[in-house]
Design an enzyme around this catalytic site. Structure first.
Site, PDB file in Angstrom:
ATOM      1  N   CYS A   1      30.434  84.287  39.309  1.00 53.61           N
ATOM      2  CA  CYS A   1      29.456  84.343  40.409  1.00 53.61           C
ATOM      3  C   CYS A   1      30.150  84.094  41.747  1.00 53.61           C
ATOM      4  O   CYS A   1      30.585  82.964  42.031  1.00 53.61           O
ATOM      5  CB  CYS A   1      28.361  83.301  40.157  1.00 53.61           C
ATOM      6  SG  CYS A   1      27.258  83.020  41.560  1.00 53.61           S
TER       7      CYS A   1
ATOM      8  N   CYS B   1      28.655  81.405  43.999  1.00 52.85           N
ATOM      9  CA  CYS B   1      28.890  80.079  43.400  1.00 52.85           C
ATOM     10  C   CYS B   1      30.279  79.578  43.781  1.00 52.85           C
ATOM     11  O   CYS B   1      30.453  78.421  44.192  1.00 52.85           O
ATOM     12  CB  CYS B   1      28.784  80.153  41.879  1.00 52.85           C
ATOM     13  SG  CYS B   1      27.180  80.680  41.246  1.00 52.85           S
TER      14      CYS B   1
END
Length: 445
Positions: free
Chosen positions: A324, A327
């Site tokens: 991600c 993230c």
């Protein structure tokens, strides 16, 4: 919310509006028969066998994740459906079968037309074929055909809709609602409901969008079709519920999720019942702020974790994954806040939605992450199937949950500069490593 809905759902909505694959109950991979034939090859067979072929193709996911492979899958699917539907009509099947074939043929040609006009695929004769077929049906008075032509007219209106004109959007939503009051509930109709809901929201009609979406979601959720049931679940969780939450109506959103969930939980189809469970999880997430959020599970190193050990601390629960991008982009900020406030009673717990432990372990070592990371191996419990992700309705990451000293959730979006500001407030400006504020220290002394 407005831009995120547009970015996230426009492609899915367009596909759903034409009834292809967005709410598939199966996810078959690209396969070849023993003779080397592709799944897109239309078989010889009876009208009933050809309809079965169409249904299977419509509920098969693309053999890849890139936009190019999805578009190619869509084109091949539509071409095969048109060919199969033409063969059904040529066979002079009974009325019900013929009408069904006509409907999917119109849907497929409409999708090809849209893809061609958008430059996604090349199919120059789709428009001519669609116009010719529509013209040939004008004199057909069978109710199903009349409704089919109404739907086609609504589809054309949808394609020309000026999303910046609130009056046009409201009129389109009214037409969709009127059609839904008399027409058969199908995935194509749900796609139109999705689009109308989003367009209402984007045009500034937030209250109208939530009311329109709720009413029609509850209607389509009553369908006996598993495809429509799945479509209603996505409409509820990914659009209508999010609109309610964005409007600050978390309790109403949770109530709505549960109303739809209760309907779908009675389905005889396992995927639909699973969708109902996901809606219940969405309700649970909508109610999190102000409530406890116990966390326990398996650590990536094989140990066990229980958040009870952090009683009296301020805790960030970070749902994330190494794949991600956002993230990983947020990690330096989390590290900085952790280093600054850890000795004063701030903890971080990562919940990884990765699928491979080796990849995760390597990343943790390279990034020197000092906090515990929960990870579940195995196909049934890794990735988006992580038990805590399913329990708390996590459908997008990063999801950064901040918990106060009393163990109650403060926010589900503790990111960026907001994270440090909120941690500072929750700890108190004179907190020490025991978690006591200056006032508490004075009292105890």
């Amino acid at each position: 919310m407005r831009s995120s809905i547009s970015r996230t759902y426009t492609v899915a909505i367009c596909a759903a509006a034409f009834g292809f694959g967005s709410f598939a109950l199966a996810a078959e991979k690209e396969s070849k028969t023993a003779k080397g034939n592709s799944r897109y090859d239309v078989p010889d067979g009876t009208p009933e066998e050809l309809l079965a072929f169409i249904q299977k193709l419509r509920t098969t996911q693309p053999p890849g994740t890139t936009r190019k492979t999805r578009m190619e899958h869509m084109r091949k699917t539509c071409d095969a459906i048109v060919t199969a539907a033409e063969r059904i009509r040529e066979a002079k099947a009974d009325d019900e079968t013929t009408v069904t074939a006509l409907k999917v043929e119109v849907e497929a040609l409409s999708m090809l037309k849209r893809l061609s006009e958008a430059g996604s695929v090349e199919n120059r004769d789709a428009v001519e074929k669609l116009d010719a077929l529509t013209e040939s049906l004008q004199k057909d008075k069978r109710p199903a055909i009349v409704n089919l032509l109404k739907l086609q007219a609504l589809t054309q209106k949808m394609e020309k809709l000026d999303a910046t004109d609130p009056k046009a959007v409201v009129a389109f939503a009214a037409d969709v609602k009127a059609y839904a009051s008399t027409a058969e509930l199908d995935v194509q109709l749900v796609g139109m409901i999705q689009l109308a809901t989003v367009r209402l929201y984007e045009s500034g009609k937030q209250d109208e969008a939530s009311a329109f979406g709720r009413e029609l979601t509850e209607k389509v959720a009553q369908s006996e079709s598993p495809e429509v049931q799945m479509a209603s679940a996505q409409l509820a969780s990914r659009i209508v519920g999010q609109i309610l939450e964005t409007q600050g109506q978390a309790k109403e959103a949770a109530k709505f999720y549960r109303e739809v969930s209760e309907r779908l939980a009675k389905s005889e189809y396992e995927p639909v019942r699973q969708a109902a469970e996901q809606l219940e999880a969405s309700a649970r997430k909508a109610e999190l702020v102000g409530q406890p959020m116990p966390i326990s599970g398996k650590l990536v190193d094989g140990g066990n974790f229980d958040s009870a050990q952090y009683k009296g601390k301020v805790v960030l629960v970070d749902f994330w994954a190494t794949w991600c991008g956002p993230c990983k982009a947020e990690l330096p900020n989390v590290k900085e806040v952790y280093e600054k406030y850890h000795d004063r009673g701030f903890e971080v717990v990562g919940i990884s939605l990765d699928e491979e432990s080796d990849t995760l372990t390597k990343f943790i070592k390279e990034e020197h992450l000092p906090w515990p990371i929960l990870f579940e191996g195995g196909e049934e419990t890794s990735g988006w199937n992580h038990p805590l992700a399913k329990k708390y309705g996590v459908t997008a990451i990063p999801m950064a949950v901040l918990i106060d000293r009393q163990g109650k959730v403060v926010t589900l979006s503790a990111r960026g500069e907001r994270l440090a500001t909120m941690v500072e407030e929750l700890l108190g400006s004179q907190s020490n490593s025991t978690g006591k504020s200056g006032a508490e220290k004075k009292k105890s002394g």
